[in-house]
Motif scaffolding. Structure first.
Motif, mmCIF file in Angstrom:
data_model
loop_
_atom_site.group_PDB
_atom_site.id
_atom_site.type_symbol
_atom_site.label_atom_id
_atom_site.label_comp_id
_atom_site.label_asym_id
_atom_site.label_seq_id
_atom_site.Cartn_x
_atom_site.Cartn_y
_atom_site.Cartn_z
ATOM 1 N N ALA A 1 1.069 -1.323 0.067
ATOM 2 C CA ALA A 1 0.358 -0.225 -0.057
ATOM 3 C C ALA A 1 0.574 1.054 -0.284
ATOM 4 O O ALA A 1 0.796 2.315 -0.762
ATOM 5 C CB ALA A 1 -0.501 -0.166 1.184
ATOM 6 N N ARG A 2 1.932 1.769 1.032
ATOM 7 C CA ARG A 2 2.777 2.265 1.391
ATOM 8 C C ARG A 2 3.523 2.498 -0.237
ATOM 9 O O ARG A 2 2.800 3.560 -0.841
ATOM 10 C CB ARG A 2 3.953 2.156 2.358
ATOM 11 C CG ARG A 2 4.719 3.618 2.331
ATOM 12 C CD ARG A 2 5.604 2.760 3.366
ATOM 13 N NE ARG A 2 4.817 3.127 4.665
ATOM 14 C CZ ARG A 2 5.113 3.970 4.929
ATOM 15 N NH1 ARG A 2 5.398 5.021 5.624
ATOM 16 N NH2 ARG A 2 3.510 3.999 6.594
ATOM 17 N N ALA B 1 1.659 6.576 -6.901
ATOM 18 C CA ALA B 1 0.182 7.936 -7.535
ATOM 19 C C ALA B 1 0.152 8.935 -7.660
ATOM 20 O O ALA B 1 0.230 9.419 -8.682
ATOM 21 C CB ALA B 1 -1.124 7.065 -6.814
ATOM 22 N N TYR B 2 1.567 9.699 -6.539
ATOM 23 C CA TYR B 2 1.837 10.327 -6.389
ATOM 24 C C TYR B 2 2.954 11.294 -7.529
ATOM 25 O O TYR B 2 3.413 11.927 -7.911
ATOM 26 C CB TYR B 2 2.259 11.353 -5.394
ATOM 27 C CG TYR B 2 0.642 11.824 -4.866
ATOM 28 C CD1 TYR B 2 0.675 13.440 -5.045
ATOM 29 C CD2 TYR B 2 -0.232 11.029 -4.383
ATOM 30 C CE1 TYR B 2 -0.564 13.793 -5.039
ATOM 31 C CE2 TYR B 2 -1.530 11.598 -3.874
ATOM 32 C CZ TYR B 2 -1.563 12.513 -3.821
ATOM 33 O OH TYR B 2 -2.862 13.481 -4.412
ATOM 34 N N MET B 3 4.178 9.720 -7.617
ATOM 35 C CA MET B 3 4.941 10.050 -8.085
ATOM 36 C C MET B 3 4.540 10.532 -10.024
ATOM 37 O O MET B 3 5.352 10.897 -10.691
ATOM 38 C CB MET B 3 6.392 8.963 -8.493
ATOM 39 C CG MET B 3 7.657 8.819 -7.058
ATOM 40 S SD MET B 3 8.228 8.142 -7.061
ATOM 41 C CE MET B 3 7.804 6.501 -8.028
ATOM 42 N N CYS C 1 14.372 5.489 4.868
ATOM 43 C CA CYS C 1 13.507 5.466 3.781
ATOM 44 C C CYS C 1 12.452 4.816 3.776
ATOM 45 O O CYS C 1 12.612 3.971 3.039
ATOM 46 C CB CYS C 1 14.011 5.637 2.777
ATOM 47 S SG CYS C 1 13.133 6.592 1.438
ATOM 48 N N ASP C 2 11.239 4.814 4.432
ATOM 49 C CA ASP C 2 9.757 3.128 4.297
ATOM 50 C C ASP C 2 9.895 3.428 2.561
ATOM 51 O O ASP C 2 9.654 2.016 2.173
ATOM 52 C CB ASP C 2 8.649 3.861 4.489
ATOM 53 C CG ASP C 2 8.881 4.173 5.921
ATOM 54 O OD1 ASP C 2 8.970 2.877 7.022
ATOM 55 O OD2 ASP C 2 7.955 4.938 7.337
ATOM 56 N N GLY C 3 9.665 4.609 1.727
ATOM 57 C CA GLY C 3 9.273 3.871 0.870
ATOM 58 C C GLY C 3 10.955 3.406 -0.277
ATOM 59 O O GLY C 3 9.991 2.120 -1.154
#
Length: 120
Positions: free
Chosen positions: A9-10, A16-18, A63-65
């Protein structure tokens, strides 16, 4: 799973925002994509090793992403849990307690993506 991070989900949310950034800043995102493609291409160092390095940097930078994207890539490249865990041990050695917290999450991310891959 209360309190646990859902890495699929992350990275979906970040992705989506990239896409939004690609619309808002096309030259910057094209440049970043070219940089990423060039840096991660197999050469003297194979793709899996480069992803292990990228995950290690994601852990050290908290950095979680990065942990999500590179953990997923490692599963897709066939990295074993043992390889990932051994690399995370080096992260903890070099980064101490804060690295330990993110190393545990990185192993969680790997396990989540590995389980999803096995389920499909």
């Amino acid at each position: 799973m209360s309190g646990e991070k859902d890495y699929a989900a992350r990275i979906a949310g970040i992705g989506a925002y990239m896409a939004e950034l690609r619309k808002a800043t096309p030259p910057m995102m094209q440049g970043f994509h070219a940089l990423s493609k060039g840096a991660m291409a197999a050469g003297a160092i194979d793709a899996k090793t480069k992803e292990l390095i990228a995950l290690a940097i994601g852990v050290s930078q908290r950095c979680d992403g990065c942990i999500g994207f590179h953990g997923k890539a490692l599963v897709e490249l066939g990295a074993t849990r043992e390889e990932v865990a051994e690399m995370l041990g080096v992260c903890v050695y070099m980064g101490g307690g804060p690295a330990l917290m993110y190393a545990a999450d990185a192993l969680r991310a790997y396990d989540q993506f590995a389980a999803a891959r096995t389920a499909t």
